[in-house]
Structure formats: C-alpha cells, structure tokens
Scaffold this motif. Structure first.
Motif, PDB file in Angstrom:
ATOM      1  N   HIS A 113       0.831  -1.214   0.000  1.00 21.73           N
ATOM      2  CA  HIS A 113       0.000   0.000   0.000  1.00 21.73           C
ATOM      3  C   HIS A 113       0.863   1.262   0.000  1.00 21.73           C
ATOM      4  CE1 HIS A 113      -4.090  -1.384  -0.088  1.00 21.73           C
ATOM      5  NE2 HIS A 113      -3.753  -2.372   0.730  1.00 21.73           N
ATOM      6  N   GLU A 114       2.032   1.186   0.604  1.00 21.48           N
ATOM      7  CA  GLU A 114       2.954   2.331   0.534  1.00 21.48           C
ATOM      8  C   GLU A 114       3.357   2.570  -0.918  1.00 21.48           C
ATOM      9  OE1 GLU A 114       7.378   3.744   2.099  1.00 21.48           O
ATOM     10  OE2 GLU A 114       6.519   1.892   2.884  1.00 21.48           O
ATOM     11  N   LEU A 154       3.249  -1.283 -15.427  1.00 22.95           N
ATOM     12  CA  LEU A 154       2.543  -1.159 -14.143  1.00 22.95           C
ATOM     13  C   LEU A 154       1.172  -1.811 -14.144  1.00 22.95           C
ATOM     14  CD1 LEU A 154       3.515   2.523 -13.345  1.00 22.95           C
ATOM     15  CD2 LEU A 154       4.134   0.519 -11.978  1.00 22.95           C
ATOM     16  N   VAL A 155       0.452  -1.732 -15.258  1.00 24.80           N
ATOM     17  CA  VAL A 155      -0.910  -2.264 -15.272  1.00 24.80           C
ATOM     18  C   VAL A 155      -0.917  -3.774 -15.060  1.00 24.80           C
ATOM     19  CG1 VAL A 155      -1.260  -2.677 -17.764  1.00 24.80           C
ATOM     20  CG2 VAL A 155      -3.182  -1.983 -16.306  1.00 24.80           C
ATOM     21  N   ALA A 156       0.110  -4.468 -15.485  1.00 17.10           N
ATOM     22  CA  ALA A 156       0.156  -5.915 -15.270  1.00 17.10           C
ATOM     23  C   ALA A 156       0.161  -6.227 -13.773  1.00 17.10           C
ATOM     24  CB  ALA A 156       1.380  -6.514 -15.952  1.00 17.10           C
ATOM     25  N   SER A 157       0.951  -5.495 -13.014  1.00 23.27           N
ATOM     26  CA  SER A 157       1.014  -5.718 -11.563  1.00 23.27           C
ATOM     27  C   SER A 157      -0.251  -5.233 -10.862  1.00 23.27           C
ATOM     28  CB  SER A 157       2.231  -5.012 -10.966  1.00 23.27           C
ATOM     29  OG  SER A 157       3.414  -5.595 -11.442  1.00 23.27           O
ATOM     30  N   VAL A 158      -0.680  -4.036 -11.167  1.00 17.42           N
ATOM     31  CA  VAL A 158      -1.822  -3.454 -10.457  1.00 17.42           C
ATOM     32  C   VAL A 158      -3.096  -4.250 -10.729  1.00 17.42           C
ATOM     33  CG1 VAL A 158      -3.248  -1.389 -10.140  1.00 17.42           C
ATOM     34  CG2 VAL A 158      -0.759  -1.170 -10.340  1.00 17.42           C
ATOM     35  N   SER A 159      -3.298  -4.700 -11.952  1.00 16.50           N
ATOM     36  CA  SER A 159      -4.489  -5.496 -12.244  1.00 16.50           C
ATOM     37  C   SER A 159      -4.418  -6.851 -11.545  1.00 16.50           C
ATOM     38  CB  SER A 159      -4.682  -5.661 -13.751  1.00 16.50           C
ATOM     39  OG  SER A 159      -3.567  -6.298 -14.345  1.00 16.50           O
ATOM     40  N   LEU A 212      -7.896  -1.602  -3.507  1.00 12.68           N
ATOM     41  CA  LEU A 212      -7.267  -0.429  -4.132  1.00 12.68           C
ATOM     42  C   LEU A 212      -8.045   0.857  -3.883  1.00 12.68           C
ATOM     43  CD1 LEU A 212      -6.422  -1.955  -7.644  1.00 12.68           C
ATOM     44  CD2 LEU A 212      -4.926  -1.817  -5.635  1.00 12.68           C
ATOM     45  N   SER A 213      -9.176   0.769  -3.210  1.00 14.24           N
ATOM     46  CA  SER A 213     -10.102   1.895  -3.116  1.00 14.24           C
ATOM     47  C   SER A 213      -9.518   3.150  -2.475  1.00 14.24           C
ATOM     48  CB  SER A 213     -11.380   1.484  -2.387  1.00 14.24           C
ATOM     49  OG  SER A 213     -11.107   1.139  -1.040  1.00 14.24           O
ATOM     50  N   LYS A 214      -8.555   3.017  -1.575  1.00 14.84           N
ATOM     51  CA  LYS A 214      -8.003   4.237  -0.969  1.00 14.84           C
ATOM     52  C   LYS A 214      -6.981   4.927  -1.873  1.00 14.84           C
ATOM     53  CE  LYS A 214      -4.455   2.144   1.986  1.00 14.84           C
ATOM     54  NZ  LYS A 214      -4.011   2.008   3.366  1.00 14.84           N
ATOM     55  N   HIS A 215      -6.701   4.326  -3.002  1.00 19.41           N
ATOM     56  CA  HIS A 215      -5.773   4.905  -3.982  1.00 19.41           C
ATOM     57  C   HIS A 215      -6.591   5.331  -5.203  1.00 19.41           C
ATOM     58  CE1 HIS A 215      -2.681   3.215  -1.423  1.00 19.41           C
ATOM     59  NE2 HIS A 215      -3.259   2.040  -1.530  1.00 19.41           N
ATOM     60  N   ARG A 216      -7.310   6.435  -5.039  1.00 16.89           N
ATOM     61  CA  ARG A 216      -8.287   6.864  -6.061  1.00 16.89           C
ATOM     62  C   ARG A 216      -7.667   7.141  -7.420  1.00 16.89           C
ATOM     63  NH1 ARG A 216     -11.658  10.590  -2.012  1.00 16.89           N
ATOM     64  NH2 ARG A 216     -12.840   8.913  -1.042  1.00 16.89           N
TER      65      ARG A 216
END
Length: 100
Positions: free
Chosen positions: A17-18, A45-50, A59-63
C-alpha cells in the motif's frame, strides 16, 4: 498466499500500500504514469496493479490508481488481449487460496 503462507503478511501488505500510495501520488493531476501520454511505464505497471486487484487487494483508498486502472483497461491498445487471460488465471488461483 501464493507461496504457501496461510495468511497475508500485514507488513508486506503495508509496504504494498505504501508503493501504491507513491503511484497514486505520481498519477495526481495526470492521466498516465508519466504525465498525460501513455508510455511503456503504463503497460508495465498495469500488469502488476491489475493482478493486485483480482487477488483481493483493496485499491479503493488509492483513487488515482483506480481511475488510472480503469483508463488502462479501456484505453490501452491490446490490454485485453495481452493482460486479461493472465489476470483471469491469477483470479482463479486467488479464489481457490482464499477458499482454503
């Protein structure tokens, strides 16, 4: 959990989360990871984040990240062909592990 641990290590989750917080900050005021144009960074990045998303990471707190992820899914050329099959496989694995 993917490597045999029974539970998610809270310390590792905090570090994730950091890192997502840093990405959220980079995305503030921009459409893409490095400004307002798509770059290779977005594809990487999208490969990891997805994967985080389908693994149950909230992921909701990272708008800015969630808005960017939606843009990636809808706007990155080839996203669905290149990323969706792998993400679906990870989602199946995650679902089995959580259901243990």
């Amino acid at each position: 959990m993917f490597f045999g641990q029974e539970k998610v290590d809270p310390t590792k989750l905090e570090k994730l989360h950091e890192a997502l917080g840093w990405l959220d900050g980079f995305l503030a005021g921009h459409d893409w990871a490095v400004g307002n144009s798509v770059t290779v960074a977005d594809f990487v990045l999208v490969a990891s984040v997805s994967t985080f998303e389908v693994s149950g990471i909230d992921l909701s707190k990272h708008r800015n990240v969630t808005a960017w992820l939606a843009r990636c899914k809808n706007g990155l050329r080839g996203y669905h062909e290149a990323n969706t099959p792998g993400v679906n496989d990870i989602a199946k694995i995650a679902k089995k592990l959580v259901g243990k």
